[in-house]
Enzyme design. Structure first.
Site, PDB file in Angstrom:
ATOM      1  N   VAL A 126      -6.347   0.455   3.257  1.00 34.54           N
ATOM      2  CA  VAL A 126      -5.233   0.026   4.117  1.00 34.54           C
ATOM      3  C   VAL A 126      -4.471  -1.082   3.405  1.00 34.54           C
ATOM      4  O   VAL A 126      -5.067  -2.034   2.896  1.00 34.54           O
ATOM      5  CB  VAL A 126      -5.730  -0.518   5.476  1.00 34.54           C
ATOM      6  CG1 VAL A 126      -4.546  -0.929   6.351  1.00 34.54           C
ATOM      7  CG2 VAL A 126      -6.586   0.499   6.192  1.00 34.54           C
ATOM      8  N   LYS A 199      -4.514   4.430   9.125  1.00 37.47           N
ATOM      9  CA  LYS A 199      -4.692   3.031   8.719  1.00 37.47           C
ATOM     10  C   LYS A 199      -4.911   2.113   9.928  1.00 37.47           C
ATOM     11  O   LYS A 199      -5.777   1.231   9.898  1.00 37.47           O
ATOM     12  CB  LYS A 199      -3.483   2.576   7.898  1.00 37.47           C
ATOM     13  CG  LYS A 199      -3.427   3.253   6.523  1.00 37.47           C
ATOM     14  CD  LYS A 199      -2.090   3.025   5.847  1.00 37.47           C
ATOM     15  CE  LYS A 199      -2.034   3.601   4.447  1.00 37.47           C
ATOM     16  NZ  LYS A 199      -0.665   3.617   3.899  1.00 37.47           N
TER      17      LYS A 199
HETATM   18  N1  HSE Z   1       2.133   7.141   1.232  1.00 36.17           N
HETATM   19  C1  HSE Z   1       1.492   5.875   1.451  1.00 36.17           C
HETATM   20  C2  HSE Z   1       2.562   4.821   1.745  1.00 36.17           C
HETATM   21  C3  HSE Z   1       0.695   5.497   0.242  1.00 36.17           C
HETATM   22  O1  HSE Z   1       3.752   5.116   1.561  1.00 36.17           O
HETATM   23  O2  HSE Z   1       2.258   3.739   2.197  1.00 36.17           O
HETATM   24  C4  HSE Z   1      -0.255   4.366   0.443  1.00 36.17           C
HETATM   25  O3  HSE Z   1      -1.253   4.670   1.371  1.00 36.17           O
END
Ligand code: HSE
Length: 403
Positions: A126, A199
């Site tokens: 996260v 997250k």
């Molecule tokens: N795709 C995710 C973001 C990557 O843009 O935050 C990191 O977890």
């Protein structure tokens, strides 16, 4: 300490680079040198120094007693989960950057680590390079956490910042983000809010000490937002951010991922572009803000290697987290109170009486030349809002106001 990296993608290669670049300072902090012995990947990397350490068979790592720590940077639940379980059962500590794995299997893997007297850490899962797991786990243990609200997805924050600044619609900005490598070819997990949902499930499980299932979290992405929504937000002096939020209210717990209007005085208002920000409120420490790069090779790898150092400093120990296997039931979102911004069809002058009869004392916001108008409702529950919106009819779009 010999380590193995499973998955030599963006983050895995970053881990190898961090270990190499900061070799001496890391050795001092860990109390011994850290050396990458193996890298597991299906691919070959001719010309890359990693090629000498490359293995295609996971069991080479599992059967080597010299490897004390395994880094999982493969992504996805399987085969990552099977490999992590094997490593823990083989008496190796594991750190992962994989939020899908931690959100789905965190409880099980933490229990397995304990059983085997090793550790399972996931600082990088996260907020990328932002230290947030360790602060929740170690620094804020004297507090009851009351709220966590985060901008936890860099891709969508980049898109929303661009929509705000350029007055552009989502499709055009997304296309540019994909060209620049800020958005995946298949951007679903980001723009539908699934990534942020996993997250906030992880952070909430740690903050409230019980398992929050990501499947239970109401999740709305950014696909319903248009350039016009940002025009209204500007009129209100606000920004629109994809917020992942959870909150304790007495004995109840709420969690949600949704685009929300936030005012200039909100600590997350200035978190723009690919950056992430996380606001934590403790009942003693009050409000704390964590800000930084939530993605990217070296920032994320920095968090992974910090876990490696922590585990190297505590051999033979299980570093405990406050995340128990008991499930935390979330309260019905219908009972969550807030204000709502509403765009409604028609002219304000014609619909004013009806709107005020149903919603009460609202504050209007209008953009000249449109056959619609906007207003902000008084505070009410989601269920009350839904009933009133159905009664009034003509709602074009609703955006929640951040609390
Ligand atoms: N795709 C995710 C973001 C990557 O843009 O935050 C990191 O977890």
């Amino acid at each position: 300490m010999k380590i193995a990296i499973m998955g030599y993608g963006t983050i895995g290669s970053g881990v190898a680079a961090v270990v190499e670049k900061n070799r001496d300072s890391i050795a001092k902090k860990a109390g011994e040198p850290i050396e990458v012995k193996y890298v597991l990947d299906l691919r070959e990397f001719p010309g890359d120094p990693v090629q000498e350490k490359l293995v295609h068979d996971v069991d080479i790592i599992m059967e080597d007693p010299e490897v004390g720590i395994v880094v999982e940077t493969m992504g996805g639940v399987e085969p990552a989960c099977t490999f992590v379980k094997k490593a823990l059962q083989a008496g190796k500590s594991v750190t992962t950057s994989n939020k899908a794995l931690v959100a789905k299997k965190g409880t099980e893997l933490l229990a397995l680590a304990k059983e085997n007297h090793v550790s399972f850490l996931f600082e990088a899962s996260v907020g990328g390079g932002i230290p947030i797991i360790r602060p929740l786990n170690q620094c804020l243990t004297a507090d009851e956490i009351m709220e966590i609200t985060g901008i936890l997805n860099g891709t969508t924050n980049y898109i929303l910042t661009k929509m705000d600044r350029d007055g552009a619609d989502l499709d055009a900005v997304l296309k540019r983000a994909q060209e620049k490598g800020y958005a995946e070819k298949d951007p679903t997990a980001d723009i539908e809010g699934f990534d942020a949902c996993r997250k906030i499930a992880i952070l909430s499980s740690l903050a409230y000490g019980s398992q929050v299932d990501f499947e239970d979290i109401y999740t709305e992405g950014i696909t319903g937002l248009s350039a016009l929504d940002f025009k209204y937000a500007k009129e209100l002096g606000m920004a629109i951010k994809l917020l992942a939020t959870s909150r304790r209210a007495g004995d109840s717990f709420y969690a949600m991922v949704a685009p929300m209007m936030i005012g200039e005085d909100h600590p997350l208002h200035g978190v723009n572009g690919v950056f992430n920000g996380i606001l934590v409120e403790g009942n003693m420490a009050d409000k704390l803000m964590f800000y930084g790069r939530g993605a990217g090779s070296l920032p994320t790898a920095s968090a992974v290697v910090a876990d490696v150092v922590e585990m190297a400093k505590n051999p033979g120990e299980t570093l405990l987290t406050s995340w128990s296997s008991e499930k935390l039931p979330l309260a019905d979102k219908g009972t969550w109170e807030r204000q709502f911004f509403v765009r409604m069809e028609g002219k304000r002058a014609e619909r004013r009486i009806l709107v005020e009869e149903i919603f009460g004392e609202v504050s209007y916001v209008e953009i000249p030349g449109l056959d619609e108008f906007g207003f902000v409702t008084p505070r009410m529950t989601e269920a009350e809002y839904e009933a009133k919106a159905a009664q009034a009819g003509g709602v074009i779009h609703m955006i929640r106001m951040a609390q």
